[in-house]
Scaffold this motif. Sequence first.
Motif, PDB file in Angstrom:
ATOM      1  N   GLY A 128      30.825  42.314  34.465  1.00 18.42           N
ATOM      2  CA  GLY A 128      31.884  41.314  34.482  1.00 18.42           C
ATOM      3  C   GLY A 128      32.787  41.460  35.693  1.00 18.42           C
ATOM      4  O   GLY A 128      33.177  40.458  36.314  1.00 18.42           O
ATOM      5  N   TYR A 129      33.115  42.702  36.040  1.00 19.74           N
ATOM      6  CA  TYR A 129      33.939  42.934  37.232  1.00 19.74           C
ATOM      7  C   TYR A 129      33.216  42.462  38.496  1.00 19.74           C
ATOM      8  O   TYR A 129      33.843  41.906  39.410  1.00 19.74           O
ATOM      9  N   ARG A 131      30.968  40.069  38.711  1.00 22.64           N
ATOM     10  CA  ARG A 131      31.013  38.602  38.748  1.00 22.64           C
ATOM     11  C   ARG A 131      32.388  38.108  39.207  1.00 22.64           C
ATOM     12  O   ARG A 131      32.491  37.169  39.996  1.00 22.64           O
ATOM     13  N   GLU A 132      33.444  38.753  38.694  1.00 28.57           N
ATOM     14  CA  GLU A 132      34.790  38.366  39.116  1.00 28.57           C
ATOM     15  C   GLU A 132      35.003  38.650  40.601  1.00 28.57           C
ATOM     16  O   GLU A 132      35.695  37.881  41.299  1.00 28.57           O
ATOM     17  N   ARG A 133      34.420  39.732  41.103  1.00 29.86           N
ATOM     18  CA  ARG A 133      34.551  40.053  42.520  1.00 29.86           C
ATOM     19  C   ARG A 133      33.871  38.992  43.383  1.00 29.86           C
ATOM     20  O   ARG A 133      34.416  38.563  44.405  1.00 29.86           O
ATOM     21  N   THR A 135      33.366  35.899  42.474  1.00 33.21           N
ATOM     22  CA  THR A 135      34.203  34.701  42.345  1.00 33.21           C
ATOM     23  C   THR A 135      35.415  34.787  43.266  1.00 33.21           C
ATOM     24  O   THR A 135      35.807  33.793  43.905  1.00 33.21           O
ATOM     25  N   CYS A 136      36.009  35.962  43.346  1.00 32.31           N
ATOM     26  CA  CYS A 136      37.181  36.156  44.213  1.00 32.31           C
ATOM     27  C   CYS A 136      36.810  35.927  45.681  1.00 32.31           C
ATOM     28  O   CYS A 136      37.563  35.270  46.425  1.00 32.31           O
ATOM     29  N   TYR A 186      43.423  41.742  44.947  1.00 32.99           N
ATOM     30  CA  TYR A 186      42.670  41.682  43.692  1.00 32.99           C
ATOM     31  C   TYR A 186      41.215  42.089  43.914  1.00 32.99           C
ATOM     32  O   TYR A 186      40.616  42.788  43.078  1.00 32.99           O
ATOM     33  N   TYR A 187      40.651  41.684  45.036  1.00 30.20           N
ATOM     34  CA  TYR A 187      39.278  42.069  45.389  1.00 30.20           C
ATOM     35  C   TYR A 187      39.157  43.587  45.498  1.00 30.20           C
ATOM     36  O   TYR A 187      38.214  44.190  44.958  1.00 30.20           O
ATOM     37  N   LEU A 190      39.245  45.130  42.053  1.00 29.00           N
ATOM     38  CA  LEU A 190      37.960  45.001  41.355  1.00 29.00           C
ATOM     39  C   LEU A 190      36.961  46.033  41.864  1.00 29.00           C
ATOM     40  O   LEU A 190      36.182  46.600  41.082  1.00 29.00           O
TER      41      LEU A 190
END
Length: 338
Positions: A128-129, A131-133, A135-136, A186-187, A190
């Motif tokens: 999940g992290y 995928r969020e990275r 996306t970021c 934020y990147y 993550l």
Amino acid sequence: MSDINIIGIDIGKNLFHLIAHDRKGNEIFRKKLNRAKSIQFLSTLEPTIIAMEACCGAHWLARKCQEFGHDVKLIPPQYVKPYVKTNKNDFIDADAIAEAAMRPKMRFVSPKSEQAQIGVLIRRIRSGYIRERTTCMNRIGSILLEFGLSFPRGYHHMKNLLQWLAEQKEPIPPMVIAEVTNLLDYYHLLNKWVAEQERKLDEINKDNDLMDLLQGIPGVGPMTASCCLSAVGEPKDFKNGRNFSAWIGLVPHQYSTGGKSKMLGISKRGNKELRELFVHAARSVMWRDKSAEHYFGSWLLELKRRKPFNVAVVALANKLARIAWAVMSNHKPFELRN
């Protein structure tokens, strides 16, 4: 209660539906109990067979039932569906589970240990992290593109983002720079969380000898090894390496009728994460001809020349999965054949 041969349980979030059968398949009782009362009821029964679908919460309940002395049988949900009669409700599902569990050729899933479930949890959070990275990164790129800047792709460019922005001739509003800087922070956060999840995986598997044995297989690293250990409750559930590979979804999908055999693409069934990791492991070997020839001889190089690259990669992934099953089953390291 002495006539009980098997109890089928349909697991819900708050309510469990139980149906008991005798040896002839006749129904003895049916009960609808909440979670706490279900545990209390199962603890008072004499040891019997408890059947459930291998779904959310099933492995935890299976360990509880084993503590009470029961014989637990977990069934993949797709094998229960053919035994569901007429309309669907929770009691009908529980009845189908009990009936399916008594079939002589039914396939079962071994309950996972608590450590294996923790390993699955940590890897899913890590995924999940990641995928969020991604996306970021895409969000940063799309913001800059709105203001006339095309940021290069790739993680290695992110560490030089601010310097890259300073070198651009196109002026960027200060508020946009501030928003991009927040996203960059934020990147980096993550990245830190992903590294922390990987450290946790190393920690929970550090005392497992199979972790080192699996990493002795060409292309198999810590993530693939830890995924094997947590995804496979008991290697002996699979008759051989091919069955294990088929469970992952790395064998051809068969559609045969009228005496004519037809093999299609890989089935892509089973554990998606494990299949993906074995394909990546195979790709890392295929990119290096010397390593490929050293470990697998001329077979792999000839396959690489005859078939498209991705077809050869999947064939090698199939072989790596079979090797992994053999290592887990026999507790012996991978060795080259002379």
